[in-house]
Design an enzyme around this catalytic site. Structure first.
Site, PDB file in Angstrom:
ATOM      1  N   ARG A  95       0.820  -9.447 -36.101  1.00 16.53           N
ATOM      2  CA  ARG A  95       1.496 -10.693 -35.763  1.00 16.53           C
ATOM      3  C   ARG A  95       2.979 -10.556 -36.089  1.00 16.53           C
ATOM      4  NH1 ARG A  95       0.702 -13.930 -39.140  1.00 16.53           N
ATOM      5  NH2 ARG A  95      -0.839 -12.974 -40.498  1.00 16.53           N
ATOM      6  N   TYR A 118      -1.081  -8.058 -28.868  1.00 14.39           N
ATOM      7  CA  TYR A 118      -1.875  -7.823 -30.082  1.00 14.39           C
ATOM      8  C   TYR A 118      -2.351  -9.106 -30.748  1.00 14.39           C
ATOM      9  CZ  TYR A 118      -3.696  -4.904 -33.759  1.00 14.39           C
ATOM     10  OH  TYR A 118      -4.555  -4.226 -34.584  1.00 14.39           O
ATOM     11  N   LYS A 156      -4.637 -18.116 -33.704  1.00 15.55           N
ATOM     12  CA  LYS A 156      -3.612 -18.662 -34.612  1.00 15.55           C
ATOM     13  C   LYS A 156      -2.765 -19.731 -33.920  1.00 15.55           C
ATOM     14  CE  LYS A 156      -4.893 -15.702 -37.675  1.00 15.55           C
ATOM     15  NZ  LYS A 156      -5.644 -16.132 -38.844  1.00 15.55           N
ATOM     16  N   HIS A 197      -6.832 -22.183 -42.517  1.00 15.39           N
ATOM     17  CA  HIS A 197      -7.056 -20.734 -42.474  1.00 15.39           C
ATOM     18  C   HIS A 197      -8.119 -20.397 -43.534  1.00 15.39           C
ATOM     19  CE1 HIS A 197      -4.998 -16.495 -42.718  1.00 15.39           C
ATOM     20  NE2 HIS A 197      -5.937 -16.514 -41.813  1.00 15.39           N
ATOM     21  N   SER A 221      -4.163 -13.622 -44.947  1.00 14.69           N
ATOM     22  CA  SER A 221      -4.690 -12.583 -44.058  1.00 14.69           C
ATOM     23  C   SER A 221      -4.989 -11.302 -44.835  1.00 14.69           C
ATOM     24  CB  SER A 221      -3.648 -12.252 -42.981  1.00 14.69           C
ATOM     25  OG  SER A 221      -3.255 -13.435 -42.333  1.00 14.69           O
ATOM     26  N   CYS A 277      -7.191 -10.551 -47.094  1.00 12.41           N
ATOM     27  CA  CYS A 277      -7.480 -10.683 -48.524  1.00 12.41           C
ATOM     28  C   CYS A 277      -8.967 -10.909 -48.776  1.00 12.41           C
ATOM     29  CB  CYS A 277      -6.686 -11.838 -49.136  1.00 12.41           C
ATOM     30  SG  CYS A 277      -4.937 -11.471 -49.295  1.00 12.41           S
ATOM     31  N   ASP A 294     -12.452 -17.056 -40.506  1.00 18.32           N
ATOM     32  CA  ASP A 294     -10.981 -17.106 -40.431  1.00 18.32           C
ATOM     33  C   ASP A 294     -10.398 -18.511 -40.304  1.00 18.32           C
ATOM     34  OD1 ASP A 294      -8.494 -15.688 -40.373  1.00 18.32           O
ATOM     35  OD2 ASP A 294      -8.370 -16.028 -38.226  1.00 18.32           O
ATOM     36  N   ARG A 352      -8.311  -3.245 -36.145  1.00 21.98           N
ATOM     37  CA  ARG A 352      -9.253  -4.374 -36.094  1.00 21.98           C
ATOM     38  C   ARG A 352     -10.527  -4.048 -35.328  1.00 21.98           C
ATOM     39  NH1 ARG A 352      -7.322  -9.457 -38.386  1.00 21.98           N
ATOM     40  NH2 ARG A 352      -5.180  -9.031 -38.993  1.00 21.98           N
TER      41      ARG A 352
HETATM   42  C1  OXD Z   1      -4.649 -12.874 -39.529  1.00 24.21           C
HETATM   43  C2  OXD Z   1      -5.824 -12.723 -38.666  1.00 24.21           C
HETATM   44  O1  OXD Z   1      -3.682 -12.117 -39.384  1.00 24.21           O
HETATM   45  O2  OXD Z   1      -6.829 -13.397 -38.904  1.00 24.21           O
HETATM   46  O3  OXD Z   1      -4.691 -13.763 -40.395  1.00 24.21           O
HETATM   47  O4  OXD Z   1      -5.768 -11.938 -37.716  1.00 24.21           O
HETATM   48 MN    MN Z   2      -6.484 -14.905 -40.404  1.00 25.52          MN
END
Ligand code: OXD
Ligand code: MN
Length: 607
Positions: A78, A217, A226, A246, A268, A270, A293, A385
């Site tokens: 991102r 991406y 998001k 989130h 993100s 974590c 998420d 990913r």
């Molecule tokens: C992030 C995702 O970056 O979930 O938080 O992709």
């Molecule tokens: Mn996320």
């Protein structure tokens, strides 16, 4: 211009048809394809991407119907610095967002999108965020010139015919326009991952519109995620009195049969996905996955907090995922999975750092080059990913798709903290919990931009995702708390830290499946069957109440995990003032009160 599926292209929504025609007139694609979501269409997308080199098929015997995509080396995460909130009023974007004047941004985007889809197919993806029939479910339509985005949205959202039926029934829908920004001249050969060095991820929060240019991406391009489910939805939620957060969402059942739902916010990369798929190490517990998420929550007629996962898939971070750390994720991606920027083995399967203890002797890395264990760089990109449907997850709860959602019993905040924060602490009250969420901090990961490892305050793990003023977000949480308190059903709020380290850098806590021991304590607190020891940041477990059967700890590690140092906490509370100051006069006074109370309690312990 022709439609590649041969249909007339008309829906019963004139506003939708007009908008599609308008974007087509601007971006000038060669074809328009209305996405239906059929299996035949999915195969057609795969064929197009195989032909273009965007994806390669993995060994079907090892990983059926699965593919690897390698992005452009400069399109890997991102891009927060290129993400804009274009609210009419600059103050509404607040200090944590990049703001851009909506008129100026429209004119910039108008230029960028002019003929931006030349030589490509423009796909129109109707989609729903949330199960059909839920009070918070919302619809959208994404226009994109990337087949990779179409295929990913097919896994991550309810897209195609089902969503169009809902839109045709007359509901409001969010406009989302995406272009990779790489028009093709006649006869010009395409590249496997078209994108543009100029990137804009923009949100017109007043008119609920998204325009994204230049990246293919993840969250930059899969606009249901998001951009819609957090940035635009958080604004809708502010205006309509609900929450878009989130968070991951699980149902846990204790050996005694107590059923609880826990929503947890971590920044993100974590561990939300690992927590969502936790395999309990204490016998008798079960954990069911509802989301990993994003969670949308609302106060129901009985004054309880209910929640759904608006998505239908996982866009999970691959590195670190293994049979040891997350066997459920490994099973989930047995097949029908798209991997992006992972490494490929000699037998044409996937590999990433942390997947196996032993590194393979030879790989093709995420850039497509030969790789050996001596190579200086990681084989998989740190933000590589897997994209896969939640339906494939063996621990998915039967209620993940229930439009009524589930009732939340506990809210958990957490981040990566080498020091300072204990394993778990329970907030004194909802207000104190909101303070813990507003001031939470974490070490940066590769999911966004910035220096990995640097400690940053990330309020509610929403710093890159709240579509409005961060101070108003805190006030909104306090308001929701008042509504819940009126019904007498406010969830308890906790803060956890799986990442505490010793002086030599070792992790003090095992984490992963053993996090059930923390869940066990949380549920005992919800049931009111255990006490706690008061500390300046809330209630800590009494050592005898944390089930550590079968674990052995190095030296004083357990004591360190379960205690806080008032000198350190007071330093942390002083540093947290900077985040409260950021929101200026929009910081609710209640949060300053909680900061002062924390400092007062530290001083009392030290005197
Ligand atoms: C992030 C995702 O970056 O979930 O938080 O992709
Ligand atoms: Mn996320």
């Amino acid at each position: 211009m022709t439609r590649s599926d041969g249909a007339t292209g008309q829906t019963t929504r004139a506003d939708l048809d007009e908008w599609v025609a308008q974007i087509a007139a601007l971006a000038r694609p060669d074809h328009i394809h209305w996405v239906t979501g059929s299996p035949a269409e999915r195969q057609q997308l795969i064929d197009v991407m195989l032909e273009a080199g965007t994806i390669e098929q993995l060994n079907p015997e090892l990983r059926p119907d699965s593919y690897v995509a390698r992005s452009d080396a400069n399109d890997v995460a991102r891009v927060e610095s290129r993400t804009f909130i274009c609210s009419e009023n600059q103050r509404d974007a607040g200090p944590t967002n990049n703001w851009a004047d909506p008129d100026e941004m429209r004119s910039t985007l108008g230029g960028l999108f002019t003929e931006s889809m030349r030589g490509r197919t423009m796909y129109v993806i109707p989609f729903l965020m949330g199960p059909e029939g839920s009070p918070v479910t919302r619809a959208g339509v994404e226009i994109t010139d990337s087949p990779y985005v179409v295929m990913s949205m097919g896994m991550m959202t309810r897209s195609g015919r089902q969503a169009l039926d809902v839109i045709e029934s007359g509901v409001e829908w969010v406009k989302a326009v995406h272009s990779v920004g790489a028009p093709l001249e006649k006869g010009e050969a395409d590249v496997p991952w078209p994108c543009n060095p100029v990137k804009y991820i923009t949100h017109f929060t007043d008119s609920r519109e998204i325009w994204s240019f230049g990246s293919a991406y993840g969250g930059n391009a899969l606009l249901g995620k998001k951009a819609f489910a957090l940035r635009i939805a958080s604004v809708m939620a502010r205006d309509e009195g609900w929450l878009a957060e989130h968070m991951m969402l699980i149902r846990v059942t204790s050996p005694e049969g107590h059923v609880k739902h826990i929503a947890a916010a971590f920044p993100s990369a974590c561990g939300k996905t690992n927590f969502a798929m936790l395999q309990p190490t204490i016998p008798g517990w079960t954990v069911e996955t509802i989301g990993d998420d994003i969670v949308w929550m609302w106060v129901d007629e009985d004054g309880r907090l209910r929640a759904i996962n608006p998505e239908t898939g996982f866009f999970g971070v691959a590195p670190g995922t293994s049979e040891q750390s997350n066997p459920v994720a490994m099973q989930t991606m047995f097949g029908h999975t798209v991997f992006t920027n992972v490494a490929v083995t000699d037998d044409n399967d996937v590999w990433w750092e942390g997947m196996t203890k032993e590194k393979p002797a030879h790989l093709i890395d995420w850039l497509g080059n030969d790789w050996t264990p001596e190579s200086p760089d990681p084989a998989a990109h740190p933000n590589s990913r897997f994209t896969v449907s939640i339906a494939q997850c063996p621990t998915t709860s039967p209620d993940w798709n229930n439009p009524e959602g589930v009732v939340i019993d506990a809210i958990v905040f957490g981040g990566r903290r080498r020091t300072t924060m204990p394993l778990v602490v329970e907030a004194r009250s909802w207000q104190h919990g909101v303070y813990l969420g507003a001031t939470m901090a974490s070490e940066r990961t590769a999911a966004g931009e910035g220096t990995v490892g640097e400690l940053t305050r990330d309020p509610f793990a929403m710093a890159p995702f709240t579509g409005y003023h961060v101070g108003d977000h805190w006030a909104h949480w306090l308001n929701i708390g008042e509504r819940l308190a009126a019904g007498g059903h406010a969830p308890h709020i906790f803060h956890v830290n799986w990442f505490r380290r010793g002086d030599d850098g070792r992790f003090l806590w095992l984490g992963f499946g053993d996090n059930i021991r923390v869940v066990d304590w949380i549920v005992k607190r919800l049931e009111g069957v255990v006490g706690a020891s008061a500390s300046p940041i809330g209630s800590l477990p009494l050592r005898e109440d944390l089930n550590v059967d079968g674990l052995s700890f190095h030296g004083d590690d357990l004591t360190e995990l379960l205690t806080v140092d008032p000198t350190v906490i007071s330093g942390d509370a002083l540093s947290a003032q900077s985040v409260l100051e950021t929101a200026g006069d929009r910081t609710p006074p209640a949060l300053w009160e909680e900061n002062a109370e924390t400092l007062r309690l530290c001083a009392a312990e030290l005197s």
